[in-house]
Scaffold this motif. Structure first.
Motif, PDB file in Angstrom:
ATOM      1  N   VAL A 143       6.771   8.474  -4.277  1.00  0.00           N
ATOM      2  CA  VAL A 143       7.325   7.519  -3.313  1.00  0.00           C
ATOM      3  C   VAL A 143       6.628   7.659  -1.969  1.00  0.00           C
ATOM      4  O   VAL A 143       6.435   8.769  -1.462  1.00  0.00           O
ATOM      5  N   GLY A 144       6.226   6.520  -1.401  1.00  0.00           N
ATOM      6  CA  GLY A 144       5.672   6.486  -0.050  1.00  0.00           C
ATOM      7  C   GLY A 144       4.188   6.742   0.048  1.00  0.00           C
ATOM      8  O   GLY A 144       3.616   6.639   1.140  1.00  0.00           O
ATOM      9  N   GLU A 145       3.507   7.081  -1.048  1.00  0.00           N
ATOM     10  CA  GLU A 145       2.077   7.373  -0.979  1.00  0.00           C
ATOM     11  C   GLU A 145       1.221   6.203  -1.437  1.00  0.00           C
ATOM     12  O   GLU A 145      -0.011   6.278  -1.395  1.00  0.00           O
ATOM     13  N   PHE A 146       1.845   5.146  -1.905  1.00  0.00           N
ATOM     14  CA  PHE A 146       1.152   3.910  -2.279  1.00  0.00           C
ATOM     15  C   PHE A 146      -0.008   4.184  -3.246  1.00  0.00           C
ATOM     16  O   PHE A 146      -1.167   3.909  -2.961  1.00  0.00           O
ATOM     17  N   ARG A 186      -2.046  -4.034   1.833  1.00  0.00           N
ATOM     18  CA  ARG A 186      -1.946  -2.585   1.996  1.00  0.00           C
ATOM     19  C   ARG A 186      -3.004  -1.931   1.106  1.00  0.00           C
ATOM     20  O   ARG A 186      -3.295  -2.389  -0.002  1.00  0.00           O
ATOM     21  N   PHE A 188      -4.135   0.787  -1.423  1.00  0.00           N
ATOM     22  CA  PHE A 188      -3.551   1.659  -2.446  1.00  0.00           C
ATOM     23  C   PHE A 188      -4.655   2.558  -2.998  1.00  0.00           C
ATOM     24  O   PHE A 188      -5.839   2.178  -3.040  1.00  0.00           O
ATOM     25  N   ALA A 207       2.896   0.286  -9.649  1.00  0.00           N
ATOM     26  CA  ALA A 207       3.087   1.079  -8.439  1.00  0.00           C
ATOM     27  C   ALA A 207       4.527   1.568  -8.421  1.00  0.00           C
ATOM     28  O   ALA A 207       5.340   1.192  -9.266  1.00  0.00           O
ATOM     29  N   ASN A 208       4.824   2.415  -7.465  1.00  0.00           N
ATOM     30  CA  ASN A 208       6.195   2.908  -7.351  1.00  0.00           C
ATOM     31  C   ASN A 208       7.125   1.762  -6.972  1.00  0.00           C
ATOM     32  O   ASN A 208       6.774   0.893  -6.168  1.00  0.00           O
ATOM     33  N   ASP A 211       7.738   1.470  -3.246  1.00  0.00           N
ATOM     34  CA  ASP A 211       6.564   1.064  -2.472  1.00  0.00           C
ATOM     35  C   ASP A 211       6.353  -0.449  -2.535  1.00  0.00           C
ATOM     36  O   ASP A 211       6.078  -1.094  -1.514  1.00  0.00           O
ATOM     37  N   ARG A 214       9.016  -2.170  -0.550  1.00  0.00           N
ATOM     38  CA  ARG A 214       8.749  -2.097   0.897  1.00  0.00           C
ATOM     39  C   ARG A 214       7.803  -3.201   1.337  1.00  0.00           C
ATOM     40  O   ARG A 214       8.019  -3.831   2.377  1.00  0.00           O
TER      41      ARG A 214
END
Length: 401
Positions: A143-146, A186, A188, A207-208, A211, A214
């Motif tokens: 999570v959050g690292e794209f 964004r 990735f 992807a997550n 993410d 978001r």
């Protein structure tokens, strides 16, 4: 009505070697035509059904069968199942998972490609991720690292490897800037590459879930919708009965592959129609052969009538005889069609050692419909000759005998 006499005479006429060799030839051609038509129809429709089912398994298993979203707002990530209507009476839904998904543009220094990115939490969220366990997926898509898992065909097209950067531009989301409205984007990092025999690996990435949410401006505690896995993807037509349009909106696989399967279905119907013409032409020979027999047997018909045979029984003689010709042709054709279909790949192997594979799917209902169609046409083709035979008057037919 006693049909025993009519059936006995019809069998005698059918088995006897008529002096009219041309009439006998026409009858044999009618039987042979029905055999070939029924056999070809069963083989072709079985192959087309097999190809359709094969494509359904290969293509549709890798894309969401259906995504259900609310007309207003999003689902809660923790209680989304409780927000859905009761699904106990619809056993064809065998899995429900939360999903955030959107169309995207993949951009690298080597090229640009379009596709679909899907947010996931567990390997079971998509069949293409079943090669991973939960720990591996958590490491690949934290999570959050794209991070991004992409398909092998897409990686080859963009010439990227694990660890490379990919810019994702969400075409359905945009934001206002001093330069105007631009898509949300964004960078990735590619964390893994999956391999799949289907074309999904050329456009589908993962992807997550948080993410992607978001980027789509969805709260972490919410999800865009729920993804439904059906036992038969073609059952999506039943979903509007469960998810009312006033409360839910449904996006299904037809948006991506509907035209393809519609073309396959249309091709199957057209092939069935064209091959059915063989049976229709063969059945028309029954009319010719029976008409010739009526002319040839006028004297015998008149004698039988003088001995007490009614006009109705005379009609049934020729109806049953024509029906026997069609029934024998349909049954032999069905047996040959089923036998060849079951051994089709072995037969093809004799002519093509390279090993061409044709999937087949024999449906008992389909075979019975083809046989019934042939028998119905055979029965209808006997009506006019039988009517002409019943109009034979003994006095006129035996006047010069």
């Amino acid at each position: 009505m006693n049909l025993g006499v009519s059936l006995f005479i019809a069998l005698r006429y059918w088995r006897a070697k008529s002096a009219d060799r041309f009439g006998r030839l026409v009858t044999n051609l009618a039987s042979a035509g029905i055999v070939l038509g029924v056999m070809a129809l069963i083989i072709v429709l079985s192959v087309m059904s097999g190809l359709e089912n094969h494509q359904k398994q290969q293509v549709l298993s890798a894309i969401p069968h259906a995504i259900v979203m609310k007309q207003e707002g999003n689902f809660n990530l923790d209680t989304y199942k409780k927000e859905l209507p009761t699904l106990s009476h619809f056993a064809d839904i065998h899995a429900i998972t939360p999903i955030n998904t959107t169309n995207a543009i993949y951009q690298t220094a080597q090229g640009v490609s379009a596709g679909q990115v899907i947010g996931v939490q567990h390997p079971s969220d998509d069949p293409l991720l079943e090669y991973l366990d939960q720990t591996q997926l958590n490491n690949l898509l934290p999570v959050g690292e794209f991070k991004l898992i992409i398909g092998s065909q897409l990686a080859e097209k963009l010439n990227i490897q694990i660890g490379d950067k990919v810019r994702l531009m969400l075409t359905e989301e945009s934001q206002y800037t001093p330069f105007g409205r631009v898509p949300v984007q964004r960078l990735f990092t590619v964390s893994d590459i999956y391999f799949a025999p289907s074309e999904a690996s050329s456009y589908e990435t993962f992807a997550n879930l948080a993410d992607i949410g978001r980027l789509m401006r969805i709260q972490p505690s919410e999800v865009q919708g729920v993804r439904l896995f059906l036992s038969d993807p073609f059952l999506i037509t039943e979903l509007p009965k469960i998810f009312t349009p006033t409360n839910y909106k449904i996006e299904d696989w037809r948006a991506q592959k509907g035209e393809y399967f519609q073309a396959v279905r249309m091709e199957k119907n057209m092939m069935g129609l064209l091959i059915s013409l063989i049976i229709i032409v063969a059945v028309s020979n029954i009319i010719t052969s029976l008409s010739l027999m009526v002319v040839d047997k006028q004297g015998e018909i008149a004698i039988l009538q003088t001995q007490g045979l009614t006009k109705t029984q005379v009609r049934w003689i020729f109806i049953l005889q024509g029906f026997l010709v069609g029934a024998v042709g349909a049954i032999i054709g069905a047996l040959l069609g089923v036998l060849i279909t079951l051994n089709l790949n072995s037969i093809i192997g004799w002519f093509n050692p390279a090993g061409l594979f044709l999937p087949t799917d024999i449906s008992a209902t389909q075979v019975l419909v083809i046989i019934g169609f042939s028998l119905l046409l055979s029965l209808l083709s006997t009506l006019y000759p039988a009517y002409r035979a019943s109009k034979v008057e003994p006095a006129e037919a035996l006047r010069y005998e």
